[in-house]
Design a protein around this motif. Structure first.
Motif, PDB file in Angstrom:
ATOM      1  N   GLU A 138       0.813  -1.291  -0.054  1.00 59.51           N
ATOM      2  CA  GLU A 138      -0.092  -0.103   0.183  1.00 59.51           C
ATOM      3  C   GLU A 138       0.832   1.413   0.211  1.00 59.51           C
ATOM      4  N   GLY A 139       2.103   1.108  -0.002  1.00 57.25           N
ATOM      5  CA  GLY A 139       2.866   2.129   0.083  1.00 57.25           C
ATOM      6  C   GLY A 139       3.427   3.101   1.377  1.00 57.25           C
ATOM      7  N   GLU A 140       2.956   2.282   2.450  1.00 54.97           N
ATOM      8  CA  GLU A 140       3.380   2.839   3.879  1.00 54.97           C
ATOM      9  C   GLU A 140       4.780   2.066   4.250  1.00 54.97           C
ATOM     10  N   VAL A 141       5.668   2.973   5.117  1.00 52.82           N
ATOM     11  CA  VAL A 141       6.759   2.347   5.558  1.00 52.82           C
ATOM     12  C   VAL A 141       6.770   2.236   6.873  1.00 52.82           C
ATOM     13  N   GLN A 142       7.507   1.015   7.102  1.00 51.15           N
ATOM     14  CA  GLN A 142       7.918   0.658   8.695  1.00 51.15           C
ATOM     15  C   GLN A 142       9.307   0.747   8.751  1.00 51.15           C
ATOM     16  N   SER A 143       9.855   1.158   9.901  1.00 46.78           N
ATOM     17  CA  SER A 143      11.092   1.503  10.386  1.00 46.78           C
ATOM     18  C   SER A 143      11.339   0.776  11.720  1.00 46.78           C
ATOM     19  N   TRP A 144      12.612   0.243  11.956  1.00 44.66           N
ATOM     20  CA  TRP A 144      12.833  -0.050  13.306  1.00 44.66           C
ATOM     21  C   TRP A 144      14.352  -0.195  13.221  1.00 44.66           C
ATOM     22  N   GLY A 145      14.938  -0.478  14.664  1.00 40.36           N
ATOM     23  CA  GLY A 145      16.387  -0.341  14.981  1.00 40.36           C
ATOM     24  C   GLY A 145      17.104   0.854  15.508  1.00 40.36           C
ATOM     25  N   ARG A 146      18.322   1.244  15.121  1.00 36.46           N
ATOM     26  CA  ARG A 146      18.859   2.111  15.533  1.00 36.46           C
ATOM     27  C   ARG A 146      18.449   3.397  15.072  1.00 36.46           C
ATOM     28  N   ASN A 147      18.411   4.537  16.208  1.00 33.67           N
ATOM     29  CA  ASN A 147      18.024   5.808  15.373  1.00 33.67           C
ATOM     30  C   ASN A 147      18.426   7.087  16.238  1.00 33.67           C
ATOM     31  N   GLN A 148      19.888   7.087  16.568  1.00 32.34           N
ATOM     32  CA  GLN A 148      20.497   7.787  17.311  1.00 32.34           C
ATOM     33  C   GLN A 148      20.540   9.176  16.308  1.00 32.34           C
ATOM     34  N   ASN A 149      20.328   9.161  14.969  1.00 34.22           N
ATOM     35  CA  ASN A 149      20.414  10.281  14.317  1.00 34.22           C
ATOM     36  C   ASN A 149      19.129  10.337  13.400  1.00 34.22           C
ATOM     37  N   GLY A 150      18.024   9.817  14.269  1.00 36.96           N
ATOM     38  CA  GLY A 150      16.654   9.898  13.331  1.00 36.96           C
ATOM     39  C   GLY A 150      16.450   9.257  11.988  1.00 36.96           C
ATOM     40  N   GLN A 151      17.310   8.242  11.783  1.00 37.05           N
ATOM     41  CA  GLN A 151      17.452   7.612  10.561  1.00 37.05           C
ATOM     42  C   GLN A 151      15.830   6.470  10.427  1.00 37.05           C
ATOM     43  N   LEU A 152      15.173   6.354  11.381  1.00 39.41           N
ATOM     44  CA  LEU A 152      13.865   5.692  11.474  1.00 39.41           C
ATOM     45  C   LEU A 152      12.828   6.803  10.917  1.00 39.41           C
ATOM     46  N   GLY A 153      13.151   8.000  11.010  1.00 37.47           N
ATOM     47  CA  GLY A 153      11.863   8.925  10.510  1.00 37.47           C
ATOM     48  C   GLY A 153      10.803   8.910  11.447  1.00 37.47           C
ATOM     49  N   LEU A 154      10.992   8.723  12.706  1.00 36.32           N
ATOM     50  CA  LEU A 154       9.659   8.905  13.598  1.00 36.32           C
ATOM     51  C   LEU A 154       9.546  10.126  14.158  1.00 36.32           C
ATOM     52  N   GLY A 155      10.437  10.975  13.911  1.00 36.40           N
ATOM     53  CA  GLY A 155      10.581  12.213  14.952  1.00 36.40           C
ATOM     54  C   GLY A 155      11.377  12.204  16.123  1.00 36.40           C
TER      55      GLY A 155
END
Length: 439
Positions: A138-155
């Protein structure tokens, strides 16, 4: 008495390699018949064979034999696979920072399904150094894992141990994603380009060196983008007209513009002005691009021969990689220090760093030109014989944690005290980013 004509069984059709993916120091392949093979460095369980042994040759990942896998992808020290019929994503390998998506930081030595993604139909998966992205049908994006620089895009900059939906893309269907060491990129179905995460070298393409915790649209001087790939800290994209753009870090010439200057916005590669690019891949500090005519070009860091042009000299402009009998290339994947290609004649070649067997040719030697992986190739002399790992299917078997075993980034020597030379280590790597090794 009527003579009975003798019949002989026809040989089975040769196995075809459908997909390849190269990680930090390991490699995986999907072969016809939904067979997954892995080889190379195994100390964090990234091969999925139930142990921490390196494999010098492609070895069938028997735990996935019944799962009807249709795609596989390597992270630096972990691996993911997707079963379309079972609607399951499987992960295994190094678990720190939650990169396996199972709600913890445990290592896994046998593939296990990610519960949070169960039932989601997946279009594409991308793995970075320590984080993952998955695009649904459907074109949605799920992200997980390390996020110390915001690379998950979750704010936020908090790690996520389980997949979470990137809300910025609500109502904006995504076609494709890519993941670098600490940054992420996406292309929408309309051809718009987005970047987020670690941006110190301009690798987000946003005109500055700032990090972003949520995806931000990139301005490009072309109609639309159709392909994107990430190196460690650089980004490669391809327009609908086949033009190649690169941006980010270029200390080793990995952007391909004839110099070693960083670019903070997408910059068109003039060397390909007369060619159409149909596939790209980024390594730790090198880049590969494939033309519509099947010619493969490489550039960037070449210390281990990963550019594949017969020497160990860095290149800041594209150089063509030659194959026996001028075979055309159909598929390419860059690992951190090695490269793998599949030709149109169904042969698989690898080159670059071989210290953990990641080239799949049976030794630990570096090669600076394409070397055939005989076990996966139609022209291989060993009849495509592939060993099996013989592990119980999805038994859940894990090995003891390796949490106390630490060392510097693999394949790089630690600097000698007062030596005056720190070239062997990139000082911009966070001190906490050390990797475990077997002791």
């Amino acid at each position: 008495m009527q003579e009975v004509e003798a019949t002989t069984a026809s040989p089975p059709p040769p196995r075809r390699v459908l997909l390849i993916s190269a990680g930090g120091s390991h490699s995986v392949a999907l072969i016809s018949g939904n067979v997954v093979c892995s080889w190379g460095r195994g100390e964090d369980g990234q091969l999925g064979h139930g142990d921490t042994d390196d494999r010098l040759l492609p070895t069938q990942l028997s735990a996935l034999d019944a799962q009807q896998i249709v795609s596989v992808v390597c992270g630096a020290d972990h691996t993911l696979a997707y079963s379309e019929s079972k609607v399951e994503v499987y992960s295994w390998g190094w678990g720190d920072f939650g990169r396996l998506g199972h709600g913890n930081s445990s290592d896994l030595f046998i593939p296990q399904p990610i519960r949070a993604l169960q039932g989601l139909r997946i279009k594409q998966i991308a793995c970075g150094d320590s984080h993952c992205l998955a695009v649904t049908m459907e074109g949605e994006v799920q992200s997980w894992g390390r996020n110390q620089n915001g690379q998950l895009g979750l704010g936020t900059t908090e790690d996520s141990l389980v997949p979470q939906k990137i809300q910025t893309f609500q109502g904006v269907p995504i076609k494709m994603v890519a993941a670098g060491a600490e940054h992420s990129v996406a292309i929408t179905e309309n051809g718009e380009l987005y970047g987020w995460g670690w941006g110190r070298y301009g690798n987000l393409g946003l005109g500055d060196r700032n990090d972003r915790c949520i995806p931000e649209k990139v301005s490009v001087d072309c109609d639309k983008m159709v392909l994107v790939a990430c190196g460690w800290r650089h980004t490669i994209s391809v327009s609908s007209s086949g033009e190649l753009y690169t941006y980010g870090w270029s200390k080793y010439g990995q952007l391909g513009h004839g110099d070693c200057k960083d670019h903070l916005v997408p910059h068109k590669l003039q060397a390909f002005s007369d060619k159409l690019i149909c596939q790209v891949s980024g390594g730790w500090r090198h880049t590969m691009a494939l033309t519509t005519g099947g010619q493969l070009y490489g550039w960037g860091w070449n210390k281990f021969g990963q550019v594949g042009v017969g020497d160990n000299v860095d290149r800041c402009s594209p150089v063509q990689v030659k194959f026996p009998h001028d075979q055309k290339v159909a598929q390419i994947s860059c690992g951190w220090r090695h490269t793998i290609a599949v030709t149109e004649k169904d042969n698989v070649y690898s080159w670059g760093r071989g210290t953990n067997g990641q080239l799949g040719i049976g030794d630990t030697i570096d090669w600076n030109y394409p070397k055939i992986i005989e076990a996966l190739s139609v022209d291989g002399s060993c009849g495509q014989h592939i060993e099996s790992s013989n592990t119980d299917q999805l038994s859940g078997k894990t090995l003891a944690s390796l949490a106390e075993r630490y060392a510097v980034v693999p394949d790089e020597a630690a600097p000698v005290a007062n030596s005056g030379s720190l070239d062997r280590l990139d000082l911009s790597v966070p001190e906490s980013d050390v990797k475990r090794i077997r002791v």
